[in-house]
Design a protein around this motif. Structure first.
Motif, PDB file in Angstrom:
ATOM      1  N   THR A  98      28.818  15.911  55.073  1.00 29.63           N
ATOM      2  CA  THR A  98      29.865  16.361  55.789  1.00 29.63           C
ATOM      3  C   THR A  98      30.084  17.812  55.876  1.00 29.63           C
ATOM      4  OG1 THR A  98      31.024  14.372  55.416  1.00 29.63           O
ATOM      5  CG2 THR A  98      32.293  16.041  56.421  1.00 29.63           C
ATOM      6  N   GLY A  99      30.154  18.537  54.899  1.00 29.66           N
ATOM      7  CA  GLY A  99      30.225  20.116  54.756  1.00 29.66           C
ATOM      8  C   GLY A  99      29.293  20.595  55.595  1.00 29.66           C
ATOM      9  N   ARG A 100      27.859  20.336  55.024  1.00 31.85           N
ATOM     10  CA  ARG A 100      26.719  20.842  55.792  1.00 31.85           C
ATOM     11  C   ARG A 100      26.690  20.542  57.187  1.00 31.85           C
ATOM     12  NH1 ARG A 100      23.766  19.113  52.315  1.00 31.85           N
ATOM     13  NH2 ARG A 100      23.020  17.128  53.082  1.00 31.85           N
ATOM     14  N   LEU A 101      26.963  19.322  57.732  1.00 31.96           N
ATOM     15  CA  LEU A 101      26.756  18.980  59.222  1.00 31.96           C
ATOM     16  C   LEU A 101      28.107  19.788  60.019  1.00 31.96           C
ATOM     17  CD1 LEU A 101      25.956  17.107  61.517  1.00 31.96           C
ATOM     18  CD2 LEU A 101      27.920  15.517  60.915  1.00 31.96           C
ATOM     19  N   LEU A 102      29.064  19.839  59.471  1.00 36.13           N
ATOM     20  CA  LEU A 102      29.953  20.646  60.335  1.00 36.13           C
ATOM     21  C   LEU A 102      29.787  22.160  60.430  1.00 36.13           C
ATOM     22  CD1 LEU A 102      33.459  18.976  58.889  1.00 36.13           C
ATOM     23  CD2 LEU A 102      32.173  18.318  60.901  1.00 36.13           C
ATOM     24  N   ALA A 103      29.048  22.716  59.323  1.00 36.14           N
ATOM     25  CA  ALA A 103      28.699  24.106  59.240  1.00 36.14           C
ATOM     26  C   ALA A 103      27.518  24.171  60.450  1.00 36.14           C
ATOM     27  CB  ALA A 103      28.383  24.549  57.839  1.00 36.14           C
ATOM     28  N   GLU A 104      26.434  23.343  60.282  1.00 37.76           N
ATOM     29  CA  GLU A 104      25.513  23.389  61.299  1.00 37.76           C
ATOM     30  C   GLU A 104      25.929  23.340  62.533  1.00 37.76           C
ATOM     31  OE1 GLU A 104      22.859  20.494  59.502  1.00 37.76           O
ATOM     32  OE2 GLU A 104      22.031  21.751  57.990  1.00 37.76           O
ATOM     33  N   ARG A 105      27.080  22.547  63.009  1.00 40.49           N
ATOM     34  CA  ARG A 105      27.436  22.502  64.034  1.00 40.49           C
ATOM     35  C   ARG A 105      28.329  23.458  64.648  1.00 40.49           C
ATOM     36  NH1 ARG A 105      27.223  16.843  66.071  1.00 40.49           N
ATOM     37  NH2 ARG A 105      25.189  16.117  64.912  1.00 40.49           N
ATOM     38  N   GLY A 106      28.550  24.445  63.824  1.00 48.86           N
ATOM     39  CA  GLY A 106      29.489  25.681  64.248  1.00 48.86           C
ATOM     40  C   GLY A 106      30.715  25.085  64.129  1.00 48.86           C
ATOM     41  N   LEU A 107      31.375  24.205  63.484  1.00 45.81           N
ATOM     42  CA  LEU A 107      32.769  23.616  63.240  1.00 45.81           C
ATOM     43  C   LEU A 107      33.122  24.368  61.894  1.00 45.81           C
ATOM     44  CD1 LEU A 107      32.143  20.161  64.539  1.00 45.81           C
ATOM     45  CD2 LEU A 107      33.089  21.952  65.714  1.00 45.81           C
ATOM     46  N   THR A 108      34.512  24.857  62.163  1.00 46.04           N
ATOM     47  CA  THR A 108      35.149  25.312  60.900  1.00 46.04           C
ATOM     48  C   THR A 108      35.885  23.983  60.047  1.00 46.04           C
ATOM     49  OG1 THR A 108      35.849  27.366  62.105  1.00 46.04           O
ATOM     50  CG2 THR A 108      37.018  26.699  60.163  1.00 46.04           C
ATOM     51  N   VAL A 109      35.567  24.038  58.910  1.00 46.34           N
ATOM     52  CA  VAL A 109      36.155  23.043  58.030  1.00 46.34           C
ATOM     53  C   VAL A 109      37.800  23.548  57.529  1.00 46.34           C
ATOM     54  CG1 VAL A 109      36.114  21.798  55.721  1.00 46.34           C
ATOM     55  CG2 VAL A 109      33.782  22.321  57.181  1.00 46.34           C
ATOM     56  N   VAL A 110      38.462  22.464  57.809  1.00 47.93           N
ATOM     57  CA  VAL A 110      39.838  22.783  57.326  1.00 47.93           C
ATOM     58  C   VAL A 110      40.063  21.682  56.351  1.00 47.93           C
ATOM     59  CG1 VAL A 110      42.378  22.884  57.929  1.00 47.93           C
ATOM     60  CG2 VAL A 110      40.678  23.821  59.489  1.00 47.93           C
ATOM     61  N   TYR A 111      40.608  22.105  54.931  1.00 48.11           N
ATOM     62  CA  TYR A 111      40.624  21.155  53.945  1.00 48.11           C
ATOM     63  C   TYR A 111      41.727  21.570  52.963  1.00 48.11           C
ATOM     64  CZ  TYR A 111      38.377  23.565  50.169  1.00 48.11           C
ATOM     65  OH  TYR A 111      38.066  24.481  49.230  1.00 48.11           O
ATOM     66  N   GLY A 112      41.717  20.776  51.965  1.00 47.11           N
ATOM     67  CA  GLY A 112      43.072  21.117  51.083  1.00 47.11           C
ATOM     68  C   GLY A 112      42.836  22.214  50.132  1.00 47.11           C
ATOM     69  N   GLY A 113      41.740  23.009  50.124  1.00 45.66           N
ATOM     70  CA  GLY A 113      41.333  24.296  49.397  1.00 45.66           C
ATOM     71  C   GLY A 113      41.330  24.141  47.998  1.00 45.66           C
ATOM     72  N   GLY A 114      40.844  23.003  47.682  1.00 46.49           N
ATOM     73  CA  GLY A 114      40.510  22.783  46.061  1.00 46.49           C
ATOM     74  C   GLY A 114      39.022  23.216  45.779  1.00 46.49           C
ATOM     75  N   ASN A 115      38.769  23.323  44.460  1.00 41.56           N
ATOM     76  CA  ASN A 115      37.345  23.730  43.944  1.00 41.56           C
ATOM     77  C   ASN A 115      36.685  22.351  43.233  1.00 41.56           C
ATOM     78  OD1 ASN A 115      38.742  23.806  41.568  1.00 41.56           O
ATOM     79  ND2 ASN A 115      38.092  25.983  41.446  1.00 41.56           N
ATOM     80  N   ILE A 116      37.320  21.321  43.418  1.00 39.21           N
ATOM     81  CA  ILE A 116      37.041  20.191  42.214  1.00 39.21           C
ATOM     82  C   ILE A 116      36.654  18.928  43.199  1.00 39.21           C
ATOM     83  CG2 ILE A 116      37.984  20.977  40.404  1.00 39.21           C
ATOM     84  CD1 ILE A 116      40.387  19.293  40.797  1.00 39.21           C
TER      85      ILE A 116
END
Length: 196
Positions: free
Chosen positions: A29-47
């Motif tokens: 999901t992260g890779r797809l959204l980035a490849e489509r030029g879409l910004t990911v908005v999420y909860g800010g965690g690193n885990i």
């Protein structure tokens, strides 16, 4: 009508879950959204799922905005590689994520993920916004939830058209397509029993 998006909010767990397919889906999901030029908005965690989602989007050259309450930042679970917004509460976090996003995806997760999903869908039902929302049904994770929603409609707790407010697909690309082509039904702001 095909919708265009700039930012997609992704709700997902701070845990990795038991099935490796869940983390794989977060990465995809992260890779797809980035490849489509879409910004990911999420909860800010690193885990957990959150961390994998953000890391994959960043690795693919994407923009990631994390919204995290101060109490969680203090527990050292904040992702410092993303554009981080620290807010005062979980309520403010959800409001800010809603303000930034054009659509919403829920990946596998626990109470927090489900609560974010249902508040967002409730806002659609109440006519507070018309941004599509769907679940990424990885390895059938959301099958019981989708069946429960069908049951709620059958039992008259909301209209069958309201059931359609929670979209679903089994892989990230398909879900993105479902969200882009979503036609949200015209819903009254309030309903009574005889309108169901």
């Amino acid at each position: 009508m095909v919708r265009t998006f700039e930012r997609i909010c992704v709700f997902c767990g701070a845990s990795p879950g038991q099935n490796p397919a869940y983390l794989d889906a977060a990465r995809q999901t992260g890779r797809l959204l980035a490849e489509r030029g879409l910004t990911v908005v999420y909860g800010g965690g690193n885990i957990g799922m959150m961390g994998e989602l953000a890391d994959a989007a960043l690795a693919a050259g994407g923009e990631v905005i994390g919204i995290i309450p101060d109490v969680l930042r203090e527990r050292e679970v904040a992702h410092h590689g993303v554009t981080l917004e620290v807010v005062d509460s979980m309520h403010t976090r959800k409001r800010r994520m809603y303000e930034l996003a054009d659509a919403f995806m829920a990946l596998p997760g626990g109470y927090g993920t489900l609560e974010e999903l249902f508040e967002t869908v409730t806002w659609i039902q109440l006519g507070m916004h018309a941004k599509p929302c769907g679940v990424l049904n990885v390895a059938g994770y959301y099958d019981p939830l989708l069946a429960m929603l069908d049951r709620a409609a059958e039992e008259g707790f909301f209209r069958h058209s309201n059931r359609e407010l929670v979209l679903d697909a089994a892989d990230p690309e398909a879900l993105l397509g479902v969200l882009a082509s979503a036609h949200l039904p015209e819903l009254p702001k309030w309903v009574s029993g005889d309108q169901l």
